[in-house]
Design an enzyme around this catalytic site. Structure first.
Site, PDB file in Angstrom:
ATOM      1  CE  LYS A  32      -2.320   1.597   3.835  1.00  0.00           C
ATOM      2  NZ  LYS A  32      -2.173   3.052   3.949  1.00  0.00           N
ATOM      3  CG  ASP A  59      -4.759   4.517   1.814  1.00  0.00           C
ATOM      4  OD1 ASP A  59      -5.891   4.998   1.635  1.00  0.00           O
ATOM      5  OD2 ASP A  59      -4.262   4.338   2.944  1.00  0.00           O
ATOM      6  CE  LYS A  61      -7.737   6.852   4.189  1.00  0.00           C
ATOM      7  NZ  LYS A  61      -6.305   6.499   4.130  1.00  0.00           N
ATOM      8  CG  ASP A  64     -12.300  17.829  -5.717  1.00  0.00           C
ATOM      9  OD1 ASP A  64     -13.244  18.613  -5.972  1.00  0.00           O
ATOM     10  OD2 ASP A  64     -11.113  18.213  -5.623  1.00  0.00           O
ATOM     11  CB  THR A 119     -10.841   3.955  12.589  1.00  0.00           C
ATOM     12  OG1 THR A 119      -9.604   4.218  11.944  1.00  0.00           O
ATOM     13  CG2 THR A 119     -11.499   2.755  11.972  1.00  0.00           C
ATOM     14  NE  ARG A 211       2.295   1.750  13.287  1.00  0.00           N
ATOM     15  CZ  ARG A 211       1.463   2.502  14.025  1.00  0.00           C
ATOM     16  NH1 ARG A 211       1.950   3.331  14.907  1.00  0.00           N
ATOM     17  NH2 ARG A 211       0.161   2.395  13.845  1.00  0.00           N
TER      18      ARG A 211
HETATM   19  O1  C5P Z   1       1.263   0.359  11.225  1.00  0.00           O
HETATM   20  P1  C5P Z   1      -0.172  -0.061  11.117  1.00  0.00           P
HETATM   21  O2  C5P Z   1      -0.355  -1.561  10.939  1.00  0.00           O
HETATM   22  O3  C5P Z   1      -1.038   0.513  12.219  1.00  0.00           O
HETATM   23  O4  C5P Z   1      -0.653   0.600   9.737  1.00  0.00           O
HETATM   24  C1  C5P Z   1      -1.971   0.524   9.298  1.00  0.00           C
HETATM   25  C2  C5P Z   1      -2.111   1.239   7.986  1.00  0.00           C
HETATM   26  O5  C5P Z   1      -3.495   1.289   7.654  1.00  0.00           O
HETATM   27  C3  C5P Z   1      -1.630   2.687   7.980  1.00  0.00           C
HETATM   28  O6  C5P Z   1      -1.144   2.976   6.669  1.00  0.00           O
HETATM   29  C4  C5P Z   1      -2.878   3.469   8.288  1.00  0.00           C
HETATM   30  O7  C5P Z   1      -2.852   4.760   7.744  1.00  0.00           O
HETATM   31  C5  C5P Z   1      -3.936   2.625   7.576  1.00  0.00           C
HETATM   32  N1  C5P Z   1      -5.286   2.796   8.089  1.00  0.00           N
HETATM   33  C6  C5P Z   1      -5.638   2.532   9.406  1.00  0.00           C
HETATM   34  N2  C5P Z   1      -6.930   2.686   9.828  1.00  0.00           N
HETATM   35  C7  C5P Z   1      -7.872   3.099   8.962  1.00  0.00           C
HETATM   36  C8  C5P Z   1      -7.548   3.357   7.639  1.00  0.00           C
HETATM   37  C9  C5P Z   1      -6.232   3.197   7.237  1.00  0.00           C
HETATM   38  O8  C5P Z   1      -4.803   2.142  10.196  1.00  0.00           O
HETATM   39  N3  C5P Z   1      -9.115   3.199   9.388  1.00  0.00           N
END
Ligand code: C5P
Length: 232
Positions: A32, A59, A61, A64, A119, A211
């Site tokens: 992503k 990603d 988003k 517009d 979220t 992460r």
């Molecule tokens: O590091 P981590 O596993 O928390 O990363 C989750 C990824 O998913 C990040 O790129 C974050 O921006 C994305 N994301 C999220 N929650 C959402 C939408 C996207 O954690 N509701």
């Protein structure tokens, strides 16, 4: 469309990103690219990662007026992205325009999914600042339904909502779910987290993992653990 693990490449530049991807010798994970990396490195980064053989979820988003989103989506489709997204809050008209823009001359197009409510938005802020009085779950399901009716393929949602989205919009409507953590790992800033195995059980179609893989001592092993728990 098969289940897959998508690695969130939340790196600030191309050098860090390539350094990470080069650890993968045998497999080419679905990745992503978010706003940070895309705004830093632009379209050449997408092409470079594509050339390495990865599938890409862009990603970005989009949100517009329909005409602008349609034209922007045509550009993203030309980059050969495999998946991209927009905000369902842009209305069905905007989502329909997005599908048109994404569809290539040969009729193919990237998977298009919608963000319902972020979220990070609490029910309290949604009510007080956005003047949306319905409960969060009702809003999320209504936005998912709108996306489905506009011809989109699915939504980004929490794994906890995935089952309900499938109930509302059908089994074939995709759920792409972040907020994934190993049972023995750090949760970081994510509040409601789910393990890859639990996400599989609930019925997520794709999990987005950042992460727990990018900051692991052995990212390839962490990726394989996700695939093993979620896909196999
Ligand atoms: O590091 P981590 O596993 O928390 O990363 C989750 C990824 O998913 C990040 O790129 C974050 O921006 C994305 N994301 C999220 N929650 C959402 C939408 C996207 O954690 N509701």
């Amino acid at each position: 469309m098969g289940k897959d693990v998508i690695i969130a490449l939340d790196f600030k530049n191309g050098a860090e990103t390539m350094n990470f991807l080069e650890k993968f010798k045998d497999e080419r994970p679905f990745v992503k690219i978010g706003m940070e990396l895309f705004y830093a490195e632009g379209a050449p980064m997408v092409r470079k990662i594509k050339e390495r053989g990865h599938k890409i979820f862009l990603d970005l988003k989009l949100h517009d007026i329909p005409n602008t989103v349609q034209k922007a989506m045509a550009v993203l489709s030309g980059l050969d992205a495999d998946m991209t997204n927009l905000h369902a809050a842009g209305t069905k008209e905007m989502m329909e325009a997005a599908v048109k823009g994404l569809t290539r001359a040969d009729g193919t197009r990237p998977i298009l999914i919608a963000v319902t409510q972020l979220t990070s938005t609490s029910e309290e802020r949604m009510k007080n600042e956005l003047l949306i009085n319905a409960p969060m779950e009702e809003v999320v399901m209504k936005y998912a339904k709108n996306a489905c009716e506009a011809g989109l393929d699915g939504v980004v949602c929490s794994p906890i909502e995935a089952g309900k989205v499938h109930e509302t919009c059908g089994k074939g409507f995709l759920t792409v779910t972040p907020g994934i953590r190993f049972a023995d790992g750090d949760t970081g800033d994510q509040v409601r987290v789910t393990t890859p195995a639990k996400a599989k059980e609930i019925g997520s179609d794709y999990i987005v993992v950042g992460r727990p893989i990018t900051e692991a001592d052995d990212p390839v092993a962490a990726y394989r653990r996700c695939v093993n728990d979620f896909v196999d």
